[in-house]
Design a protein around this motif. Structure first.
Motif, PDB file in Angstrom:
ATOM      1  N   LYS A 129      27.824  -6.583 -45.126  1.00  0.00           N
ATOM      2  CA  LYS A 129      28.615  -5.359 -45.228  1.00  0.00           C
ATOM      3  C   LYS A 129      27.872  -4.290 -46.029  1.00  0.00           C
ATOM      4  N   THR A 130      27.293  -4.699 -47.171  1.00  0.00           N
ATOM      5  CA  THR A 130      26.564  -3.752 -48.019  1.00  0.00           C
ATOM      6  C   THR A 130      25.328  -3.214 -47.305  1.00  0.00           C
ATOM      7  N   THR A 132      24.857  -2.927 -44.105  1.00  0.00           N
ATOM      8  CA  THR A 132      25.261  -2.020 -43.034  1.00  0.00           C
ATOM      9  C   THR A 132      25.655  -0.655 -43.585  1.00  0.00           C
ATOM     10  N   GLU A 133      26.406  -0.644 -44.681  1.00  0.00           N
ATOM     11  CA  GLU A 133      26.809   0.627 -45.289  1.00  0.00           C
ATOM     12  C   GLU A 133      25.601   1.433 -45.727  1.00  0.00           C
ATOM     13  N   SER A 172      26.485  -1.847 -35.063  1.00  0.00           N
ATOM     14  CA  SER A 172      27.120  -0.958 -36.041  1.00  0.00           C
ATOM     15  C   SER A 172      26.493   0.431 -36.058  1.00  0.00           C
TER      16      SER A 172
END
Length: 262
Positions: A129-130, A132-133, A172
């Motif tokens: 998640k990190t 990708t952000e 993503s």
């Protein structure tokens, strides 16, 4: 001769790195684009060491396949060469790399200031998640995201071990993905002496955005592996041997990092 060349290469490479590590310290306080110019100078100096001390030439084909603008780049990872050489091919690249590299004194400062994307590989879902952000944020600046789909170096000819991360990023980010095959591990293997010869890298046509995740995952692995296998075979043929003979070369302490045709 091979062992002596490798020792001289290590000494020259580390000397160049220490020199630039000190000289570029003031650039840490300057805009990132200024620091990046200094980093590129260090990379080019390292590649000169690779060419003239290590005896390794390079050939990179397919540059015409590099599109402008935001991009995901997925490259085979066999040696330290591609961690440097690939950065010269793109306008504003950033690597996805393991977090531990940012802990290295001085070197880690440069990675952080250059806007690289560290990943805590032990955190799994949180790390994904990190990552990708951060990638989305850097992509919004028009940067190119570079990733090694297997996550670590793999010896030439080793069975591929592609991770979930590259397919997740592709889905993503919704940008084209540029596959890169190479044979750097034949001539610059991990913890073994360098072998004089020609490292070859092939930039393949970009995979368009929007494919189903599973379709993309199968395609990226197939294309990178087919290209790399062909280039590896060329490398062994250039040396006049195969992986069995190369595997008997005396082991060394870790060699460090790479180069356009030179």
């Amino acid at each position: 001769m091979i062992l002596l060349r490798s020792i001289l290469f290590q000494a020259a490479f580390y000397a160049v790195t220490i020199f630039y590590g000190i000289v570029l310290l003031p650039f840490l306080l300057m805009p990132r684009r200024w620091l990046w110019q200094g980093v590129l100078t260090w990379i080019r100096s390292c590649l000169l060491v690779v060419r003239y001390v290590g005896g390794i030439r390079t050939e990179i084909t397919g540059k015409e396949n590099i599109p402008d603008g935001p991009l995901l780049v997925a490259a085979k990872h066999q040696s330290a060469w591609e961690t440097l050489a690939l950065l010269l091919l793109f306008k504003d690249p950033t690597f996805i790399l393991k977090r531990e590299l940012t802990w290295i004194p001085i070197f880690g400062w440069y990675l952080a200031r250059a806007g690289m994307i560290p990943v805590d590989r032990g955190a799994k879902a949180v790390a994904l998640k990190t990552m990708t952000e951060r990638a989305v944020a850097e992509l919004a600046k028009g940067r190119q995201i570079l990733i090694f789909p297997e996550g670590t170096r793999r010896p030439p000819g080793a069975p591929p071990q592609y991770k979930f991360g590259v397919a997740h990023l592709y889905a993503s980010l919704r940008v084209p993905c540029l596959p890169v095959g190479l044979n750097s591990g034949v001539f610059w293997p991990r913890r073994k002496p360098l072998r004089a010869g020609t490292i070859r890298a092939e930039i393949l046509p970009a995979i368009p955005a929007g494919l189903p995740r599973g379709v993309f995952a199968a395609r990226i692995e197939r294309e990178i592996e087919a290209s790399s296998d062909r280039l590896i075979a060329q490398g062994w043929a250039e040396l006049g041997e195969g992986p069995e003979e190369n595997g008997k070369v005396t082991d060394l302490s870790p060699l460090s990092p790479p180069v356009e045709k030179s």
